[in-house]
Design an enzyme around this catalytic site. Structure first.
Site, PDB file in Angstrom:
ATOM      1  N   ASP A 193     108.780  74.624  13.017  1.00 49.80           N
ATOM      2  CA  ASP A 193     109.084  74.764  14.413  1.00 49.80           C
ATOM      3  C   ASP A 193     109.764  75.933  15.134  1.00 49.80           C
ATOM      4  OD1 ASP A 193     110.576  73.028  16.508  1.00 49.80           O
ATOM      5  OD2 ASP A 193     112.374  73.550  15.836  1.00 49.80           O
ATOM      6  N   GLU A 230     103.999  71.082  12.850  1.00 46.59           N
ATOM      7  CA  GLU A 230     104.751  72.111  12.794  1.00 46.59           C
ATOM      8  C   GLU A 230     105.005  72.562  11.422  1.00 46.59           C
ATOM      9  OE1 GLU A 230     107.935  71.118  16.268  1.00 46.59           O
ATOM     10  OE2 GLU A 230     108.371  70.289  14.377  1.00 46.59           O
TER      11      GLU A 230
END
Length: 223
Positions: free
Chosen positions: A47, A119
């Site tokens: 992320d 992610e």
């Protein structure tokens, strides 16, 4: 090793990198329902890596944008919905390691799961091959979205708030109508109302996504 024998070749073709440490990528594809080391720590890392890559890209690409517009672009591009869309485009689902109940619940096509794994894969690629490899993958996968974003998107909730203010109406009120599904794959129904004007309901895999969809639905009704 991964459960799907095609996964190593798929990773090499998709990421343009042959894994040095396949266990990193196995973990990135492992759902918590397996009761094994799962994708959550790599998701945390990925992320941040994705955010840095895309924010730098936007800073250089849209040089006349103020901070607010850059933030709007960034939020849309790194959202769970966008990550899940890209996960579908590159064919993540057949390679996810899921427990039986999670698979039966449809987690392999959940925006929550697909977005998280997207992610996590970026995090694994960063750890295994470095920042340049992660950036190359993100540039390839996100290019059409970044380059096609002529205007900074406005969040539907902000747009609805502005509509209410411009039309001398009370602010929108959001209410959770229903919450269902298991903890790893929840489903929300949200109702938004502008008192004495109109209302709309919508669904999503998180409270935030359901609120966003409801705001969009109500804006369409108010046009």
């Amino acid at each position: 090793m991964t459960d799907n024998p095609d996964t190593p070749d798929w990773l090499t073709d998709t990421l343009r990198h042959r894994p040095n440490d396949i266990t990193l990528f196995t973990r990135a594809l492992t759902h918590p329902s397996m009761g094994e080391p799962d994708y959550q720590r790599l998701e945390f890392l990925g992320d941040r890596v994705l955010g840095l890559i895309v924010s730098t890209w936007l800073y250089e690409r849209y040089q006349n944008d103020p901070e607010g517009k850059l933030n709007s672009r960034l939020a849309a591009l790194v959202s769970r919905t966008t990550c899940a869309e890209i996960a579908r485009e590159i064919g993540v689902a057949p390679h996810i390691r899921l427990g039986k109940q999670a698979r039966d619940d449809g987690s392999a096509d959940s925006d929550n799961v697909l977005g998280d794994i997207m992610e996590a894969l970026i995090g694994a690629l960063y750890r295994d091959a470095g920042f340049d490899a992660a950036r190359s993958f993100v540039y390839k996968s996100w290019e059409s979205r970044v380059e096609g974003m002529a205007r900074a998107p406005q969040h539907p909730k902000s747009a609805l708030q502005e509509w209410a203010a411009a039309n001398r109406a009370k602010p929108p009120v959001y209410t959770i109508v229903d919450r269902s599904g298991p903890a790893h794959n929840p489903h929300f129904t949200v109702r938004v109302e502008i008192p004495n004007r109109d209302s709309a309901e919508a669904e999503g895999s998180s409270k935030q996504e359901a609120e966003k969809a409801a705001a969009h639905a109500l804006l369409e009704k108010l046009k």
